[in-house]
Write a protein that holds these residues in place. Structure first.
Motif, PDB file in Angstrom:
ATOM      1  N   MET A   1     -24.697 -13.624 -17.861  1.00 44.20           N
ATOM      2  CA  MET A   1     -25.232 -15.019 -17.838  1.00 44.20           C
ATOM      3  C   MET A   1     -24.553 -15.423 -19.266  1.00 44.20           C
ATOM      4  SD  MET A   1     -29.254 -14.041 -17.061  1.00 44.20           S
ATOM      5  CE  MET A   1     -29.995 -15.820 -17.032  1.00 44.20           C
ATOM      6  N   ALA A   2     -24.509 -14.785 -20.124  1.00 48.17           N
ATOM      7  CA  ALA A   2     -23.912 -15.143 -21.440  1.00 48.17           C
ATOM      8  C   ALA A   2     -22.517 -15.655 -21.665  1.00 48.17           C
ATOM      9  CB  ALA A   2     -24.513 -14.425 -22.532  1.00 48.17           C
ATOM     10  N   ARG A   3     -21.903 -14.732 -20.907  1.00 53.08           N
ATOM     11  CA  ARG A   3     -20.367 -15.019 -21.157  1.00 53.08           C
ATOM     12  C   ARG A   3     -19.571 -14.981 -19.821  1.00 53.08           C
ATOM     13  NH1 ARG A   3     -17.386 -10.241 -22.046  1.00 53.08           N
ATOM     14  NH2 ARG A   3     -18.612  -8.358 -21.948  1.00 53.08           N
ATOM     15  N   GLY A   4     -20.169 -14.793 -18.830  1.00 55.25           N
ATOM     16  CA  GLY A   4     -19.636 -14.924 -17.360  1.00 55.25           C
ATOM     17  C   GLY A   4     -18.855 -13.811 -16.956  1.00 55.25           C
ATOM     18  N   ALA A   5     -18.972 -12.622 -17.884  1.00 52.01           N
ATOM     19  CA  ALA A   5     -18.163 -11.300 -17.573  1.00 52.01           C
ATOM     20  C   ALA A   5     -19.063 -10.265 -18.149  1.00 52.01           C
ATOM     21  CB  ALA A   5     -16.961 -11.599 -17.847  1.00 52.01           C
ATOM     22  N   THR A   6     -18.778  -9.159 -17.577  1.00 53.21           N
ATOM     23  CA  THR A   6     -19.355  -7.798 -18.207  1.00 53.21           C
ATOM     24  C   THR A   6     -18.398  -6.529 -18.138  1.00 53.21           C
ATOM     25  OG1 THR A   6     -21.110  -6.223 -18.208  1.00 53.21           O
ATOM     26  CG2 THR A   6     -20.784  -7.384 -16.316  1.00 53.21           C
ATOM     27  N   ASN A   7     -18.323  -5.835 -19.162  1.00 54.46           N
ATOM     28  CA  ASN A   7     -17.859  -4.603 -18.752  1.00 54.46           C
ATOM     29  C   ASN A   7     -18.428  -3.499 -18.169  1.00 54.46           C
ATOM     30  OD1 ASN A   7     -15.387  -5.433 -20.166  1.00 54.46           O
ATOM     31  ND2 ASN A   7     -16.094  -5.069 -22.201  1.00 54.46           N
ATOM     32  N   LEU A   8     -19.691  -3.592 -18.060  1.00 56.29           N
ATOM     33  CA  LEU A   8     -20.509  -2.612 -17.366  1.00 56.29           C
ATOM     34  C   LEU A   8     -20.222  -2.588 -15.732  1.00 56.29           C
ATOM     35  CD1 LEU A   8     -23.843  -3.448 -19.108  1.00 56.29           C
ATOM     36  CD2 LEU A   8     -22.608  -1.314 -19.150  1.00 56.29           C
ATOM     37  N   PRO A   9     -20.349  -1.710 -15.228  1.00 55.00           N
ATOM     38  CA  PRO A   9     -19.818  -1.261 -13.859  1.00 55.00           C
ATOM     39  C   PRO A   9     -20.808  -2.118 -12.911  1.00 55.00           C
ATOM     40  CG  PRO A   9     -20.622   0.743 -14.780  1.00 55.00           C
ATOM     41  CD  PRO A   9     -20.752  -0.440 -15.733  1.00 55.00           C
ATOM     42  N   VAL A  10     -20.743  -3.149 -12.273  1.00 56.76           N
ATOM     43  CA  VAL A  10     -21.458  -3.837 -11.427  1.00 56.76           C
ATOM     44  C   VAL A  10     -20.710  -4.511 -10.525  1.00 56.76           C
ATOM     45  CG1 VAL A  10     -23.531  -3.828 -12.863  1.00 56.76           C
ATOM     46  CG2 VAL A  10     -22.041  -5.904 -13.116  1.00 56.76           C
ATOM     47  N   ALA A  11     -19.311  -4.605 -10.423  1.00 55.52           N
ATOM     48  CA  ALA A  11     -18.750  -5.395  -9.841  1.00 55.52           C
ATOM     49  C   ALA A  11     -18.792  -5.115  -8.181  1.00 55.52           C
ATOM     50  CB  ALA A  11     -17.257  -5.176 -10.010  1.00 55.52           C
ATOM     51  N   ALA A  12     -19.321  -3.619  -7.951  1.00 52.46           N
ATOM     52  CA  ALA A  12     -19.636  -3.364  -6.530  1.00 52.46           C
ATOM     53  C   ALA A  12     -20.805  -3.878  -6.078  1.00 52.46           C
ATOM     54  CB  ALA A  12     -19.684  -1.571  -6.355  1.00 52.46           C
ATOM     55  N   PHE A  13     -21.740  -4.661  -6.737  1.00 51.96           N
ATOM     56  CA  PHE A  13     -22.686  -5.110  -6.243  1.00 51.96           C
ATOM     57  C   PHE A  13     -22.941  -6.693  -5.790  1.00 51.96           C
ATOM     58  CE2 PHE A  13     -24.067  -1.620  -9.346  1.00 51.96           C
ATOM     59  CZ  PHE A  13     -23.900  -0.664  -8.569  1.00 51.96           C
ATOM     60  N   SER A  14     -21.675  -7.429  -5.928  1.00 50.61           N
ATOM     61  CA  SER A  14     -21.803  -8.750  -5.702  1.00 50.61           C
ATOM     62  C   SER A  14     -22.296  -8.834  -4.237  1.00 50.61           C
ATOM     63  CB  SER A  14     -20.283  -9.064  -5.863  1.00 50.61           C
ATOM     64  OG  SER A  14     -20.044 -10.095  -4.969  1.00 50.61           O
ATOM     65  N   GLN A  15     -22.802 -10.107  -4.175  1.00 47.81           N
ATOM     66  CA  GLN A  15     -23.352 -10.168  -2.536  1.00 47.81           C
ATOM     67  C   GLN A  15     -22.009 -10.774  -1.776  1.00 47.81           C
ATOM     68  OE1 GLN A  15     -23.388 -11.980  -5.339  1.00 47.81           O
ATOM     69  NE2 GLN A  15     -24.004 -14.131  -5.107  1.00 47.81           N
ATOM     70  N   ASP A  16     -21.064 -10.707  -2.398  1.00 47.74           N
ATOM     71  CA  ASP A  16     -19.802 -11.034  -1.465  1.00 47.74           C
ATOM     72  C   ASP A  16     -19.240  -9.929  -0.439  1.00 47.74           C
ATOM     73  OD1 ASP A  16     -19.342 -13.140  -2.923  1.00 47.74           O
ATOM     74  OD2 ASP A  16     -17.805 -12.406  -4.070  1.00 47.74           O
ATOM     75  N   ARG A  17     -20.132  -8.758  -0.814  1.00 48.28           N
ATOM     76  CA  ARG A  17     -19.890  -7.676   0.129  1.00 48.28           C
ATOM     77  C   ARG A  17     -20.527  -8.116   1.580  1.00 48.28           C
ATOM     78  NH1 ARG A  17     -24.118  -5.622  -2.852  1.00 48.28           N
ATOM     79  NH2 ARG A  17     -25.797  -4.376  -1.857  1.00 48.28           N
ATOM     80  N   PHE A  18     -21.322  -8.794   1.643  1.00 44.53           N
ATOM     81  CA  PHE A  18     -21.988  -9.250   2.952  1.00 44.53           C
ATOM     82  C   PHE A  18     -21.543 -10.455   3.544  1.00 44.53           C
ATOM     83  CE2 PHE A  18     -25.727  -7.766   0.265  1.00 44.53           C
ATOM     84  CZ  PHE A  18     -25.633  -6.578   0.903  1.00 44.53           C
ATOM     85  N   ALA A  19     -20.197 -10.919   2.694  1.00 48.07           N
ATOM     86  CA  ALA A  19     -19.646 -12.279   3.367  1.00 48.07           C
ATOM     87  C   ALA A  19     -19.097 -12.068   4.742  1.00 48.07           C
ATOM     88  CB  ALA A  19     -18.929 -12.864   2.434  1.00 48.07           C
ATOM     89  N   VAL A  20     -19.197 -12.906   5.758  1.00 51.17           N
ATOM     90  CA  VAL A  20     -18.752 -12.818   6.864  1.00 51.17           C
ATOM     91  C   VAL A  20     -17.260 -13.346   7.099  1.00 51.17           C
ATOM     92  CG1 VAL A  20     -18.991 -13.401   9.439  1.00 51.17           C
ATOM     93  CG2 VAL A  20     -20.826 -13.155   8.106  1.00 51.17           C
ATOM     94  N   PRO A  21     -16.548 -12.664   7.179  1.00 49.12           N
ATOM     95  CA  PRO A  21     -14.844 -12.973   7.129  1.00 49.12           C
ATOM     96  C   PRO A  21     -14.610 -14.349   8.057  1.00 49.12           C
ATOM     97  CG  PRO A  21     -14.964 -10.538   7.993  1.00 49.12           C
ATOM     98  CD  PRO A  21     -16.510 -11.235   7.780  1.00 49.12           C
ATOM     99  N   ALA A  22     -14.019 -15.107   7.372  1.00 44.69           N
ATOM    100  CA  ALA A  22     -13.810 -16.329   8.105  1.00 44.69           C
ATOM    101  C   ALA A  22     -13.348 -16.413   9.321  1.00 44.69           C
ATOM    102  CB  ALA A  22     -13.455 -17.543   6.833  1.00 44.69           C
TER     103      ALA A  22
END
Lengths: 371, 98, 472
Positions: A350-371
């Protein structure tokens, strides 16, 4: 000061608010529809566990574990955290084989916290365990904490850090303003902020929908049992390899039994119902693994409602439809331990748009239906 | 404290002592009639307690009946020869007698 | 043939899983027995669960084995006889511990323990007639052995013929205190004295309700008679403000406004409140705050339906009205159940219920007067060191501390201090904890969310529950 709103007064909302309020330049307000710790946060089993985490969750869980060991410094209270260990018992040779494969997999990734132990060691750790238990996976530095005390400690720390907590306010709409901020409509007037966190637990997918974003998510209402006080007989928190169990004795001597047996939740009514026909299975597994508790009286049972994504892993990431809105929900029954680290990660996003903490795997993009 | 107005017809034992009792009355009534006020010691502080409500609500009259622990004395009917003991603290793991 | 015969067959006597009844009634007091009788009269199968060994509830406790002494006893005996003959599957010694309300289209499920085994049954309608419980009167030293409630002493008198003797004190306020004093004296008991703690100005507050109360003048008349008989018997009545119990390991003396008296037994009473232990545990079952009597009551329609489909409440557990009103309420609820299950038409229900309503309203006429006369003692006056939650030994001071830390509701305070988390699940301390929180926040009781209870509302063992999942 830049304005931020956190929606949801559960542990993840409080942790996010706390970390963001400690970031210079941010003023944080937390909105809670009922009261702080109303659902899962206040009533979960309080497991502080790395053991058995899904592989993508291990890295964040390991960060969180370090934070738990310094929880007093983080929130000014020990939250009832006791590093009494976590033990996942094996009830058969097949369980043992499964455990050995699991630990090998975890170790291959470079993690060392999980350890396979034999029957003698499991009996030393759990003198009251049934003789049929043949071994276990152990994480010695894991443990458990007191959920409501943790909620209150995070609340107090957040307030000391300058967070304004408003209970009894329900969010009804989310919209982008002409100035590029987010307007949060509530039943008590509008709020405006540059950044908004969606930590609304079981109701978070509905909030995402208000922002025009569909995130597939079900609801979980895990049931728990607590017994009368018993003499101290088990230190670690205990699970089973092939059966659903979580079993721990609290400092007061009561035994808390869960394991993910599901009740019936009614999200609209914000209630959930214990189904004793299925809760009976939790009682049965507990009494089979610890025969000494068969005569113990159950004093209460309950459920806590929260969101459950299809893959049982949390959703952490910025909204794809309403930039400035950050999701953090869907911990699906294993978010308590993650809360200090997840809150820190979301606050950084929220503060700087990025984090070094390992949360990349949790993006909701993983549910995106391929176009 | 209390005086009986009806005759007793059997005995029970309390902590090894024989007490007169009346078949079918509640165990709590039998103990109170015999002048017993402390039925248990609490698991929290070990302080002595006796019944408050006699209607199954307060859980302050817990005793050990024939080896079964944490029984509500106000809900257990007296039968001749019943062996009763003080409930001391939390239940322990001595096997409950069948 | 009783309903049970069909499904308690089998060598172990355990109930098969598919058991089903039309109506399940909880409680064999006036409301429960009347509801069961009425339901049977309309051909519905009825299962009645009651914790006690015999029917009667609190008012008519042991009514079948006592010699009737007044009209109330005779009413109770008649009701119990009709109940025995009704064909209700009556289960004494049965403890209900959970309710699963109906889902869309399906019936609800009720769980109980009986003879050390857990059982369950599906039911179309549940009529809860759980009666009343005494409001706690937490004073310093009330956890000492030798301090009991007036209701407890009355039960000992009715069921075991125990009368008070020696230094026995009654303290508090409310009709039951005077009734017990009279009953105890009539049976040859002796009292050291009565400590009247009622807040001053009762009569002035109650006077506006006198006209209505006189619709059933016998209640007020009886109350005055009780007080007169107690005074005539030479029992000293002391009006006081502060009371404490003292002793080492058991009660030895009471201190009344600073003056000590020797004491063997202290009996406390501060009125009764509806027993809402089960309804508060049912998700979605709405309750409303009664500001005069400072208690929760389940929200009900005219027929006793709660907000949860299929779950009904009748009698004192819906709001204190006394035994006679409870009988009518029980019958009204059963008529509604009969309508819901298609046994009678709506018109038939209304026609039969009309006269019952008039009778019930007459019995309820004095309530406003009595409620205004005996408002509950103020929770703000409870000293910090007084134990509120007897199970977990949580003091009023700790509850106030939790409020100061931000626990604004009874449920947060519960999770934070463990007040109400012991085996009694807040049955005893609930009203006091609630009152202390409201007073500490400076808000009306209705502003504090009701103390949620949780199933099992009565303890059962893990082994008993496990058996529902199949043999161990």
């Amino acid at each position: 000061m830049r304005q931020a709103l956190v929606i949801g007064g559960g542990l993840h909302g409080l942790s996010t608010a706390l970390h963001l309020a400690r970031t210079p330049g941010w003023q944080v307000t937390l909105l809670e529809r009922r009261h702080v710790g109303r659902h899962s946060s206040g009533v979960n089993a309080g497991g502080v566990r790395r053991l058995g985490r899904a592989l993508p969750e291990i890295a964040l869980s390991v960060v969180a574990a370090e934070m738990w060991h310094g929880i007093q410094a983080l929130v000014g209270d020990d939250c009832g955290f006791r590093a009494t260990g976590q033990v996942k018992v094996a009830e058969s040779a097949a369980d043992m084989a499964r455990n050995e494969a699991r630990v090998a997999e975890v170790r291959a990734l470079g993690w060392r916290h999980e350890e396979v132990v034999d029957q003698a060691e499991v009996r030393r750790l759990l003198p009251a365990v049934s003789p049929h238990v043949v071994g276990a996976i152990v994480t010695r530095d894991d443990g458990s904490a007191d959920p409501m005390r943790t909620v209150m400690a995070f609340r107090a720390a957040a307030e000391r850090a300058g967070v304004t907590i408003r209970e009894g306010i329900a969010v009804t709409g989310l919209a982008r303003t002409a100035e590029g901020t987010i307007r949060v409509q509530t039943d008590q007037g509008d709020f405006e902020a540059e950044r908004v966190a969606n930590c609304a637990g079981a109701w978070a997918p509905d909030l995402a929908a208000l922002a025009g974003e569909t995130i597939p998510c079900g609801t979980k209402a895990s049931m728990m049992i607590v017994t009368e006080r018993l003499p101290a007989f088990v230190d670690p928190t205990v699970g089973a390899t092939a059966r659903a169990l979580s079993f721990k004795q609290t400092a007061s001597g009561t035994v808390v039994i869960g394991g993910g047996h599901q009740g019936r939740s009614d999200k609209a009514a914000e209630t959930s119902t214990v189904l004793f026909g299925s809760l009976a299975h939790a009682a049965r597994i507990a009494a089979e693994i610890f025969p000494c508790v068969a005569q113990a009286r159950i004093v209460r049972s309950w459920t806590g409602t929260e969101a459950r994504p299809p893959d049982d892993m949390p959703v952490i990431g910025e909204s794809r439809t309403l930039p400035g809105l950050f999701h953090s929900f869907g911990f699906a029954g294993h978010g308590f331990q993650l809360s200090p680290a997840a809150g820190a990660a979301v606050a950084e996003l929220m503060a700087r748009g990025a984090t070094n903490l390992p949360v990349a795997a949790f993006s909701q993009d993983r549910f995106a239906v391929p176009a | 404290m209390f005086r009986r107005t009806e005759p007793t017809d059997c005995t029970i034992t309390w902590e090894g002592r024989t007490l007169p009792a009346r078949t079918g009355e509640s165990l709590a009534a039998a103990l109170l009639a015999a002048g017993i006020t402390a039925f248990r010691e609490t698991p929290v502080s070990g302080s002595p307690r006796g019944p408050l409500c006699l209607m199954g609500a307060c859980f302050d009259c817990l005793v050990e009946v024939e080896g079964a622990q944490n029984m509500q004395a106000c809900l257990v009917p007296v039968s001749p020869g019943l062996r009763v003991a003080m409930q001391r603290g939390a239940r322990d793991f001595v096997e409950d007698a069948a | 043939m009783s309903v049970a015969d069909e499904w308690t067959a089998g060598p172990t006597g355990s109930a098969p899983a598919a058991a089903q009844v039309d109506v399940l009634v909880l409680g064999a007091g006036p409301a429960g027995m009347a509801a069961a009788n009425e339901a049977r009269a309309h051909g519905m199968s009825v299962l009645l669960l009651d914790e006690n060994a015999a029917p009667g509830g609190q008012v008519h406790r042991a009514v079948e084995s006592r010699t009737p002494k007044d009209e109330q006893d005779r009413d109770g005996a008649k009701l119990a006889a009709a109940f025995r003959a009704s064909g209700t599957d009556y289960r004494p010694g049965a403890t209900l511990w959970a309710v699963e309300p109906a889902t869309e289209g399906g019936g609800g499920k009720v769980f109980w323990s009986e003879g050390g085994a857990a059982r369950s049954v599906a039911t179309q309608r549940l009529i809860l007639c759980a009666g009343a419980t005494e409001r706690p009167l937490p004073i310093p030293g009330w956890t000492l052995p030798g301090v009991m409630s007036v209701g407890a002493a009355q039960i000992a008198l009715k069921t075991a013929g125990l009368v008070p003797e020696g230094q026995v004190w009654l303290a508090g306020q409310g009709p039951l205190l005077w009734l017990y004093a009279v009953q105890a004296l009539e049976r040859g008991g002796r009292l050291a004295g009565i400590i009247d703690l009622s807040p001053p100005g009762g009569l002035r507050r109650a006077l506006p309700h006198l006209g209505r109360a006189l619709k059933a003048p016998e209640y007020l008349w009886r109350g005055l008679q009780w007080q007169r008989r107690v005074r005539r018997a030479g029992v000293a009545v002391t009006v006081a403000r502060a009371l404490r119990a003292e002793g080492e390991g058991r009660l030895a003396r009471i201190v009344v406004d600073g003056v000590a008296h020797p004491a063997d037994l202290l009996l406390l009473h501060d009125g009764v409140v509806p027993n809402t232990q089960v309804t508060r545990a049912i998700p979605g079952c709405v309750h409303g705050w009664d500001p005069v009597q400072a208690c929760w009551r389940p929200g009900l329609d005219l027929w006793g339906n709660t907000a949860v489909a299929g779950v009904m409440v009748a009698g004192d557990s819906a709001g204190i009205g006394g035994a006679r009103a409870a009988v009518h309420a029980g019958r009204i609820a059963a008529l509604e159940a009969a309508r819901a299950l298609g046994r009678i038409t709506t018109d038939e229900r209304d026609a039969r219920a009309g006269p019952l309503r008039l009778l019930r309203d007459r019995q309820l006429a004095p309530r406003l007067f009595l409620d205004a006369m005996f408002p509950p003692l103020p929770p703000a006056a409870i000293a910090d060191e007084v134990v509120l939650c007897r199970c977990e030994e949580v003091t009023a001071g700790r509850v106030r501390q939790a409020v100061a830390l931000g626990c604004l509701g009874a449920n947060q305070t519960k999770a934070f201090t463990r007040a109400g988390m012991g085996p009694c699940q807040g049955r005893i301390c609930g009203p006091a904890v609630h009152g202390v929180i409201a007073a500490a926040r400076g808000v009306a009781g209705g502003e504090v969310d009701p103390f949620r209870t949780r199933f099992p509302t009565k303890p059962l063992t893990l082994g008993e529950l496990a058996a529902l999942a199949g043999p161990l």
